[in-house]
Enzyme design. Sequence first.
Site, mmCIF file in Angstrom:
data_model
loop_
_atom_site.group_PDB
_atom_site.id
_atom_site.type_symbol
_atom_site.label_atom_id
_atom_site.label_comp_id
_atom_site.label_asym_id
_atom_site.label_seq_id
_atom_site.Cartn_x
_atom_site.Cartn_y
_atom_site.Cartn_z
ATOM 1 N N LYS A 85 1.078 -1.477 -0.330
ATOM 2 C CA LYS A 85 0.116 -0.209 -0.016
ATOM 3 C C LYS A 85 0.854 0.873 0.265
ATOM 4 O O LYS A 85 1.977 1.025 0.807
ATOM 5 C CB LYS A 85 -0.748 -0.008 1.246
ATOM 6 N N LYS A 109 4.966 2.701 7.665
ATOM 7 C CA LYS A 109 3.878 3.272 8.531
ATOM 8 C C LYS A 109 3.211 2.424 9.164
ATOM 9 O O LYS A 109 2.812 2.498 9.998
ATOM 10 C CB LYS A 109 4.056 4.002 7.569
ATOM 11 N N LYS A 121 5.655 1.560 -3.332
ATOM 12 C CA LYS A 121 5.311 3.484 -3.722
ATOM 13 C C LYS A 121 5.393 3.558 -4.937
ATOM 14 O O LYS A 121 5.993 2.548 -5.629
ATOM 15 C CB LYS A 121 6.717 4.423 -3.170
ATOM 16 N N THR A 205 -3.363 13.137 6.350
ATOM 17 C CA THR A 205 -2.187 13.008 6.897
ATOM 18 C C THR A 205 -2.035 14.590 8.208
ATOM 19 O O THR A 205 -1.605 14.207 9.420
ATOM 20 C CB THR A 205 -1.541 13.588 5.998
ATOM 21 N N ASN A 236 -0.888 19.722 0.540
ATOM 22 C CA ASN A 236 -2.276 19.301 1.058
ATOM 23 C C ASN A 236 -1.904 19.056 2.657
ATOM 24 O O ASN A 236 -2.398 19.769 3.661
ATOM 25 C CB ASN A 236 -2.372 17.295 0.705
ATOM 26 N N SER A 363 -6.560 6.372 4.421
ATOM 27 C CA SER A 363 -7.108 4.937 3.228
ATOM 28 C C SER A 363 -7.304 3.444 3.206
ATOM 29 O O SER A 363 -8.168 2.550 2.848
ATOM 30 C CB SER A 363 -5.301 5.320 3.065
HETATM 31 N N1 GLU Z 1 1.191 9.202 0.625
HETATM 32 C C1 GLU Z 1 0.825 8.801 1.444
HETATM 33 C C2 GLU Z 1 1.541 8.692 2.356
HETATM 34 O O1 GLU Z 1 2.850 8.634 2.025
HETATM 35 C C3 GLU Z 1 -0.248 8.266 2.240
HETATM 36 C C4 GLU Z 1 -0.729 6.657 1.085
HETATM 37 C C5 GLU Z 1 -1.967 5.959 1.593
HETATM 38 O O2 GLU Z 1 -2.768 6.377 1.659
HETATM 39 O O3 GLU Z 1 -1.820 4.692 1.383
HETATM 40 O O4 GLU Z 1 1.319 8.027 3.725
#
Ligand code: GLU
Length: 429
Positions: A85, A109, A121, A205, A236, A363
């Site tokens: 993810k 994370k 990613k 976030t 954002n 998410s």
């Molecule tokens: N791009 C965001 C991050 O770096 C969210 C990733 C997601 O929601 O899967 O955490």
Amino acid sequence: MEDKDVVEGKDNKKKVTENLNLLQSTQTVIKNALNKLGYPEQVYELLKEPLRILTVRIPVRMDDGSVRVFTGYRAQHNDAVGPTKGGVRFHPDVTEDEVKALSIWMSLKCGIVDLPYGGGKGGIVCDPREMSFRELERLSRGYVRAISQIVGPTKDIPAPDVFTNSQIMAWMMDEYSRIREFDSPGFITGKPLVLGGSHGRESATAKGVTICIEEAAKRKEIDLMGARVVVQGFGNAGSYLAKFMHDAGAKVIGISDAYGALYDEDGLDIDYLLDRRDSFGTVTKLFKDTITNKELLELDCDILVPAAIENQITAENAHNIKASIVVEAANGPTTLEATRILTERGILIVPDVLASSGGVTVSYFEWVQNNQGYYWTEEEVEQKLRDVMVSAFENVYNTALSRQIDMRLAAYMVGVRKMAEASRFRGWV
Ligand code: GLU
């Protein structure tokens, strides 16, 4: 592995400089974390790089009739815990190494907030600020066609990241659904509400960062009411965060975008700035009186939030940071050497892999709602996010205290454990 590089200085003498390579510094901390947890070397060998990285070339018909070929990546770090993810960024500086490092951070994370995912990613080398709406649509759809074999609701689930938004997620979801010939909202998160998005995802976030700030402020006995906050970046995360801080009664005395920074010791008019900000977070161009990025970071304040790009707090300026708390809303804003300096100076750092995990947490809630076809209210999402973030913060903070280590290493220890265990149970290591 070393965190320092030896390079030739201007006078041709060998100089030791900081290692600004994100992948290498991530690997250094992963290695330390696994050592502290007592895992053998082979676990590090497995986790130091993504399991998979796909490089794609995407031909796009531009509005003037010409064809441009863009390079894109999708990295999948580790899928022992579950599907991978993580977001997709559109940026001219995207590199393969950066996408790799970012996929590892996503694994961390997900481990820290205890989601049933590994990290992934994606990125496309492009400048969306110079592309039209329709060109962006064709690029987004082209990317999904190029990576469609390795992604999916139970394989790898993309999301927004730098310069991508809910409209881009909508095009990507539509393209994937067309390829598979059934509606697949769970393929991607960060969608508009009407297409199966979740309440609270867009500001998630920043909400997560806010909860971390509240927790850190309690530990440092700082009252948020009237606290002086500096936010670097007005995208954002940065813009929502400035708003949340302002609403909580804090004084946002400094903000910045890619072109400059604004300062007012009595607090900036955040609502006005939000109103004038463009969709890429640019606002300082409208003002004559600006300060530099360096001055912004070194402002006298209580809480500093780097919410922009990598390597902003380094050994060069770490001694001049005046905040008591540094909360990393961006990915990788502080180098390892700077982490050491700030920690020694008694500054509480809330590392990126903890502070910015609110986005992927909501998410996950979006994906769960898509899978069950039943949707939650904004209040439900917010309460669930708060529970997750508070317990993640406590876990990392207590690990740092009990082990007498910095918050970054503590966060990596918490983040890597589940992935290492899952890989072991699966018999991979
Ligand atoms: N791009 C965001 C991050 O770096 C969210 C990733 C997601 O929601 O899967 O955490």
